[in-house]
Design a protein around this motif. Structure first.
Motif, PDB file in Angstrom:
ATOM      1  N   VAL A   1     -18.314  20.932  -1.194  1.00 31.10           N
ATOM      2  CA  VAL A   1     -17.869  22.401  -0.801  1.00 31.10           C
ATOM      3  C   VAL A   1     -18.186  23.501  -1.935  1.00 31.10           C
ATOM      4  O   VAL A   1     -18.304  24.335  -1.886  1.00 31.10           O
TER       5      VAL A   1
ATOM      6  N   PHE B   1      -6.649  23.661  -8.143  1.00 26.56           N
ATOM      7  CA  PHE B   1      -7.501  23.962  -6.937  1.00 26.56           C
ATOM      8  C   PHE B   1      -8.450  22.979  -6.772  1.00 26.56           C
ATOM      9  O   PHE B   1      -8.255  22.394  -5.433  1.00 26.56           O
TER      10      PHE B   1
ATOM     11  N   LYS C   1      -6.263  16.891  -0.191  1.00 25.68           N
ATOM     12  CA  LYS C   1      -6.453  17.410   1.138  1.00 25.68           C
ATOM     13  C   LYS C   1      -7.671  16.882   1.687  1.00 25.68           C
ATOM     14  O   LYS C   1      -8.066  17.149   2.596  1.00 25.68           O
TER      15      LYS C   1
ATOM     16  N   GLU D   1     -10.750  25.693   1.802  1.00 24.37           N
ATOM     17  CA  GLU D   1     -11.160  24.402   2.633  1.00 24.37           C
ATOM     18  C   GLU D   1      -9.756  23.536   2.455  1.00 24.37           C
ATOM     19  O   GLU D   1      -9.267  23.054   3.479  1.00 24.37           O
ATOM     20  N   ALA D   2      -9.127  23.602   1.300  1.00 22.27           N
ATOM     21  CA  ALA D   2      -7.826  22.797   1.237  1.00 22.27           C
ATOM     22  C   ALA D   2      -6.684  23.616   1.858  1.00 22.27           C
ATOM     23  O   ALA D   2      -5.445  22.914   1.602  1.00 22.27           O
TER      24      ALA D   2
ATOM     25  N   TRP E   1      -5.844  19.692  -5.639  1.00 21.43           N
ATOM     26  CA  TRP E   1      -5.402  20.086  -4.443  1.00 21.43           C
ATOM     27  C   TRP E   1      -6.362  19.745  -3.298  1.00 21.43           C
ATOM     28  O   TRP E   1      -6.234  19.095  -2.302  1.00 21.43           O
ATOM     29  N   GLY E   2      -7.673  20.082  -3.577  1.00 24.28           N
ATOM     30  CA  GLY E   2      -8.585  19.765  -2.691  1.00 24.28           C
ATOM     31  C   GLY E   2      -8.852  18.162  -2.520  1.00 24.28           C
ATOM     32  O   GLY E   2      -9.238  17.775  -1.573  1.00 24.28           O
TER      33      GLY E   2
ATOM     34  N   LYS F   1     -13.753  28.237  -3.046  1.00 22.54           N
ATOM     35  CA  LYS F   1     -14.405  27.575  -1.629  1.00 22.54           C
ATOM     36  C   LYS F   1     -13.367  26.205  -1.401  1.00 22.54           C
ATOM     37  O   LYS F   1     -12.928  26.106  -0.311  1.00 22.54           O
ATOM     38  N   VAL F   2     -13.378  25.677  -2.392  1.00 21.61           N
ATOM     39  CA  VAL F   2     -12.565  24.279  -2.569  1.00 21.61           C
ATOM     40  C   VAL F   2     -11.179  24.854  -1.999  1.00 21.61           C
ATOM     41  O   VAL F   2     -10.226  24.129  -1.281  1.00 21.61           O
ATOM     42  N   ALA F   3     -10.733  25.785  -2.787  1.00 22.37           N
ATOM     43  CA  ALA F   3      -9.379  25.990  -2.587  1.00 22.37           C
ATOM     44  C   ALA F   3      -8.949  26.755  -0.986  1.00 22.37           C
ATOM     45  O   ALA F   3      -7.949  26.321  -0.458  1.00 22.37           O
TER      46      ALA F   3
ATOM     47  N   VAL G   1     -10.510  17.044   0.810  1.00 18.95           N
ATOM     48  CA  VAL G   1     -11.891  17.767   1.000  1.00 18.95           C
ATOM     49  C   VAL G   1     -13.044  17.290  -0.027  1.00 18.95           C
ATOM     50  O   VAL G   1     -12.790  16.636  -0.729  1.00 18.95           O
TER      51      VAL G   1
END
Lengths: 182, 335
Positions: free
Chosen positions: A38, A24, A31, B185-186, A27-28, B181-183, A33
């Motif tokens: 966050v 998770f 991407k 947003e991504a 991946w963030g 939340k991160v998952a 993020v």
């Protein structure tokens, strides 16, 4: 086969959480993020959710506690025993079936006690442990989940949950009788 | 429905407690005021500093059962006890109940004046020739209203337990809400939800297939199946929060919420780790034998729960909660 399956699931259970965290957050990052910001943004709700549950949990657990401490379970067992005898469910396991939806620790205690008295590999021992694995603590789940979103009118959730419990217990009796029947 | 069940649990609990206490009083279950004869095995005689006799109360299982009108247990009763003699001559005894104490005494000690301790008076004490043992006649302090006391204690204890559980959730909640939340947003949850869209479309027709609630529900169910209850609850609560965003009537459960809870209360789990651990601890030759039967039972529960949720939501009394107020007859005509 059973052992292999068990070992596989146990291994998955151990690596699942680290893997999920890595996947998770990784991946963030991919991407682009802002992971830290966050994460903190999402995490700050944790306190509110937990505190919101308290009144619902207090109401539910107190009622269950009063019911358990009064000895009403023994009374209910006596009343229901003739019915459960008809479907081939040993009367000893009836408290287990009744306790399962109400209290996780209570049903764990009953299961442990039944195994101590009758032995884990007896029909009663196998049935009790199957019953324990065949359902969740319905009332606890209802209180926590609905409490977190302040739902007071639960509509058909209780009947659906109780139908699930009854069917889980009947399913446990059925399969144990077929596989390990007396 | 929950209103009735909740009040029923409390009222039935209180009534049964009162009933049991009345029964105990009539049958004198705890033998209030009746002297019990037992053998006192002396371990430490009184000294100048200490005015108490320390030792064990020995009583055969038969006479214990006979005295209380219970089925006799298997082993002889050996209960540590201390007897103190006051200058006036009246003797009192004090026993601290432990794991080896008879269940009946443990039960009595729970509602005695001081918890886990039973007190009473020693009526007579006749020593044997070598003073190693003595025949004693003892009367316990009166034990009354056992169930009412237990009910009060349970209510207070469980209120505290509820807060402990909730507080314990804070940290783990924060962790998983942050990760989710991160998952989100991504866009990772979208990938998961798209894969399972054919299933979720049928289970939760009111929820758009790419809604974050679907992602959270899938994660919750997966965590439950793997037995990761630490992760499952926060993910489930996250799912409830997302479902609540779609709720036109906050405070009332939506069909999707009820279906989701039905899946959760079914408790489908691939490895019932707790039950297996208890079986292994109890010396089972094959603790894992219940894996298959548990999956079968939980599958029955889950299928029945989801079916029940889907069928019950069609009933007029549950449907009216989400009908537009201005057109009360419209939904009814379609069904």
């Amino acid at each position: 086969m059973g052992d292999f399956f068990r070992a596989l699931i146990n291994a998955i259970a151990i690596v699942a959480i680290p893997l999920m965290l890595f996947a998770f957050l990784g991946w963030g990052v991919v991407k682009r993020v802002k992971v830290y910001e966050v994460f903190v943004e999402g995490a700050k709700d944790g306190f509110n959710v937990a505190v919101r549950i308290i009144p619902y949990l207090v109401a539910m657990l107190c009622a269950i506690g009063i019911f358990r401490a009064s000895g009403a379970m023994e009374l209910l067992t006596t009343v229901l025993a003739p019915i459960t005898n008809l479907i081939g469910m040993p009367a000893e396991t009836l408290p287990m079936a009744l306790m399962r939806p109400l209290s996780g620790s209570g049903s764990l205690g009953i299961m442990t006690e039944l195994m101590k008295v009758h032995g884990p590999d007896s029909f009663i021992g196998i049935l009790a442990s199957t019953m324990y694995g065949s359902s969740e603590t319905t009332f606890y789940v209802l209180a926590v989940y609905f409490g977190s979103v302040q739902v007071k009118n639960t509509r058909h959730a209780v009947p659906a949950g109780l139908i699930a419990d009854v069917c889980g217990m009947l399913g446990a009796v059925f399969i144990c009788r077929v596989l390990f029947g007396i | 429905m929950l209103n009735y069940i909740w009040i029923a649990l409390i009222v039935i609990g209180l009534l049964v407690a009162v009933g049991n206490d009345v029964k105990d009083e009539i049958q004198n279950t705890y033998r209030n005021g009746v002297p019990l004869t037992a053998t006192f095995v002396v371990q430490k005689a009184p000294t100048a500093q200490r005015a108490t006799w320390e030792g064990e109360l020995a009583l055969s299982a038969e006479s214990f059962g006979q005295f209380y009108g219970l089925k006799p247990g298997e082993s002889e009763i050996r209960q540590p006890v201390s007897i103190s003699t006051a200058p006036s001559g009246a003797s009192t005894f004090l026993m601290v109940t432990g794991p080896s104490s008879p269940d009946h005494w443990k039960e009595m000690a729970k509602s005695a004046t001081s918890k886990d301790k039973l007190m009473g008076t020693v009526q007579s004490m006749k020593f044997s020739a070598d003073e190693a043992t003595a025949e004693v006649e003892i009367v316990f302090e009166p034990i009354r209203l056992v169930k009412l006391k237990a009910v009060t204690q349970a209510a207070l204890d469980y209120a505290a337990t509820a807060v402990t559980i909730a507080i314990g959730l804070i940290g783990i909640m924060a962790l998983w809400l942050g990760v989710m939340k991160v998952a989100e947003e991504a866009g990772l949850l979208k990938v998961v939800t798209r894969l399972l869209a054919p299933v979720t479309k049928r289970l939760f027709p009111d929820v758009p297939t790419d809604h974050p609630a679907i992602g959270a529900m899938i994660m919750n169910i997966a965590a439950n199946m793997l037995g990761l209850s630490n992760a499952a609850t926060p993910l489930g609560l996250k799912a409830m929060e997302e479902l609540n965003r779609l709720n036109p009537k906050v405070g009332t459960a939506t069909n999707a919420m009820v279906t989701f809870l039905a899946i959760n209360t079914g408790g489908l789990i691939l490895i019932p780790a707790t039950a297996i651990a208890v079986r292994a601890a109890a010396g089972s030759s094959n603790p894992g034998i219940i894996i298959g039967t548990s999956i079968f039972g939980a599958a029955c529960a889950t299928v029945a729960g989801v079916t029940a949720a889907k069928l019950l939501q069609r009933l007029p009394r549950y449907r009216k909660d989400f009908e537009p107020v201005s057109q009360p007859g419209k939904e009814g005509d379609n069904g």
